[in-house]
Write a protein that holds these residues in place. Sequence first.
Motif, short mmCIF file in Angstrom:
data_model
loop_
_atom_site.label_atom_id
_atom_site.label_comp_id
_atom_site.label_asym_id
_atom_site.label_seq_id
_atom_site.Cartn_x
_atom_site.Cartn_y
_atom_site.Cartn_z
N VAL A 73 63.46 27.33 55.56
CA VAL A 73 62.19 26.75 56.01
C VAL A 73 61.52 26.05 54.83
CG1 VAL A 73 61.83 28.49 57.79
CG2 VAL A 73 60.89 28.87 55.51
N GLY A 74 60.57 25.21 55.15
CA GLY A 74 59.84 24.52 54.10
C GLY A 74 60.45 23.18 53.76
N GLY A 75 59.84 22.49 52.81
CA GLY A 75 60.24 21.14 52.47
C GLY A 75 61.03 21.06 51.18
N ARG A 76 60.44 20.46 50.17
CA ARG A 76 61.12 20.21 48.91
C ARG A 76 61.08 21.42 47.98
NH1 ARG A 76 64.53 15.85 49.16
NH2 ARG A 76 63.54 14.08 50.16
N ALA A 77 61.68 21.22 46.80
CA ALA A 77 61.89 22.30 45.85
C ALA A 77 60.58 22.95 45.38
CB ALA A 77 62.65 21.77 44.64
N VAL A 78 60.63 24.28 45.25
CA VAL A 78 59.50 25.08 44.77
C VAL A 78 60.01 26.05 43.72
CG1 VAL A 78 57.75 26.78 45.41
CG2 VAL A 78 58.29 24.91 46.98
N ALA A 79 59.26 26.19 42.63
CA ALA A 79 59.63 27.12 41.56
C ALA A 79 58.83 28.41 41.67
CB ALA A 79 59.39 26.47 40.20
N ARG A 97 56.63 27.05 70.99
CA ARG A 97 56.62 25.59 70.93
C ARG A 97 55.20 25.04 71.03
NH1 ARG A 97 60.64 24.73 75.83
NH2 ARG A 97 59.23 26.40 76.55
N THR A 98 54.26 25.85 71.51
CA THR A 98 52.87 25.42 71.60
C THR A 98 52.09 26.04 70.44
OG1 THR A 98 52.21 27.29 72.99
CG2 THR A 98 53.03 25.32 74.10
N GLY A 99 51.01 25.39 70.07
CA GLY A 99 50.12 25.93 69.05
C GLY A 99 50.58 25.74 67.63
N ILE A 100 51.60 24.90 67.41
CA ILE A 100 52.13 24.72 66.05
C ILE A 100 51.05 24.19 65.11
CG2 ILE A 100 53.75 23.40 64.64
CD1 ILE A 100 55.75 23.64 66.95
N THR A 101 50.36 23.15 65.52
CA THR A 101 49.31 22.58 64.67
C THR A 101 48.19 23.58 64.44
OG1 THR A 101 49.79 20.34 65.43
CG2 THR A 101 47.63 20.72 64.45
N ASP A 102 47.80 24.31 65.47
CA ASP A 102 46.74 25.30 65.31
C ASP A 102 47.14 26.37 64.30
OD1 ASP A 102 45.14 24.02 67.14
OD2 ASP A 102 45.69 25.31 68.82
N ARG A 103 48.39 26.79 64.33
CA ARG A 103 48.83 27.81 63.37
C ARG A 103 48.78 27.27 61.95
NH1 ARG A 103 52.30 29.17 67.68
NH2 ARG A 103 53.98 27.82 66.92
N TYR A 104 49.18 26.02 61.77
CA TYR A 104 49.07 25.43 60.44
C TYR A 104 47.61 25.36 59.98
CZ TYR A 104 53.85 23.74 59.56
OH TYR A 104 55.19 23.66 59.27
N GLU A 105 46.74 24.89 60.84
CA GLU A 105 45.33 24.78 60.49
C GLU A 105 44.74 26.15 60.14
OE1 GLU A 105 43.70 22.11 60.05
OE2 GLU A 105 44.71 20.52 61.20
N ASP A 106 45.09 27.15 60.96
CA ASP A 106 44.59 28.50 60.70
C ASP A 106 45.10 29.03 59.36
OD1 ASP A 106 43.25 28.49 63.10
OD2 ASP A 106 44.72 29.72 64.17
N GLY A 134 53.18 18.02 51.61
CA GLY A 134 52.99 18.31 53.03
C GLY A 134 51.55 18.19 53.44
N ASP A 135 51.32 18.00 54.72
CA ASP A 135 49.96 17.84 55.24
C ASP A 135 49.14 19.12 55.15
OD1 ASP A 135 50.47 15.21 55.91
OD2 ASP A 135 51.08 15.68 57.96
N TYR A 136 49.82 20.26 55.10
CA TYR A 136 49.09 21.53 55.12
C TYR A 136 49.23 22.21 53.76
CZ TYR A 136 49.00 20.35 59.99
OH TYR A 136 48.79 19.68 61.17
N SER A 137 48.47 21.71 52.82
CA SER A 137 48.47 22.19 51.45
C SER A 137 47.05 22.54 51.03
CB SER A 137 49.05 21.13 50.50
OG SER A 137 50.37 20.78 50.86
N ILE A 156 52.36 25.37 52.79
CA ILE A 156 52.58 26.23 53.96
C ILE A 156 53.71 25.67 54.81
CG2 ILE A 156 51.51 27.09 56.10
CD1 ILE A 156 48.81 26.95 54.53
N ALA A 157 54.53 26.57 55.36
CA ALA A 157 55.64 26.20 56.24
C ALA A 157 55.59 27.07 57.48
CB ALA A 157 56.97 26.36 55.52
N GLN A 158 56.41 26.73 58.45
CA GLN A 158 56.39 27.46 59.72
C GLN A 158 57.79 27.49 60.33
OE1 GLN A 158 53.84 27.38 63.94
NE2 GLN A 158 53.26 26.04 62.26
#
Length: 241
Positions: A73-79, A97-106, A134-137, A156-158
């Motif tokens: 999960v997640g995007g690019r490299a993290v140390a 499948r529902t609420g993905i954006t809400d979970r990120y915002e929360d 990412g948009d949720y940082s 944050i990842a999901q």
Amino acid sequence: MRVIRGRASTPEDDREATRDLLDAVSESGEPAVRALTPHRQLAFGRRDANEPGYDAARAAASERGFPPVERSVGGRAVAYTGTTVAFAALEPTDDGRTGITDRYEDAVGTVIDALDSLGVDAERGEPPESFCPGDYSVQARCGGSDGEEFGKLAGIAQRVTADATLVSGVVIVADRGEIREVLAPVYDALDVPFDPESVGSVASAGGPADSEPVARALEDAIVGDRATTVESLAEATGREA
């Protein structure tokens, strides 16, 4: 809510432990949370593994004392330096499948609340050319000569399964200089834009340099007012530290 503390003996076992907990949440319907300091490592995302410079990036990490691993999960490299905190909030769901954006915002709000309790004035966003963009940082002012430079503190990842959701993230507590030094050649090898000055930390934003209070603040913010039971990772999954 189950509060799971501790880490497994290897990075791979740790990731397997989180998957075990996700399966347990799916089966029992009882939510769980982990907040821990992972082993020292350089965690690459799936996109990284497909880049032409991936082997060179792994070599750059190894040469600087960061064992390279791949995560699902997640995007690019993290140390992870050994002070970096990772968290995982696992919740049952009827339809992930529902609420993905809400979970990120929360999750962004939860991280900001946790950092606020530690004296860090954080906000959503990240500087240009940040690690794992990412948009949720979450970012905060992290010093510099004028005290006005923003640095990225958290991403944050999901992950979603049929019956459970996993919202996870990483928070840079300290060691921002060491993180800059390893990520610069790694991102260069991957041919991904990266500004070392974009790396922040809780400590440089006015919070503690100790991982323990950061982990507990994240844990508390995720739990909220729910009743908890505290278990070691060994008790919860059978995986020894």
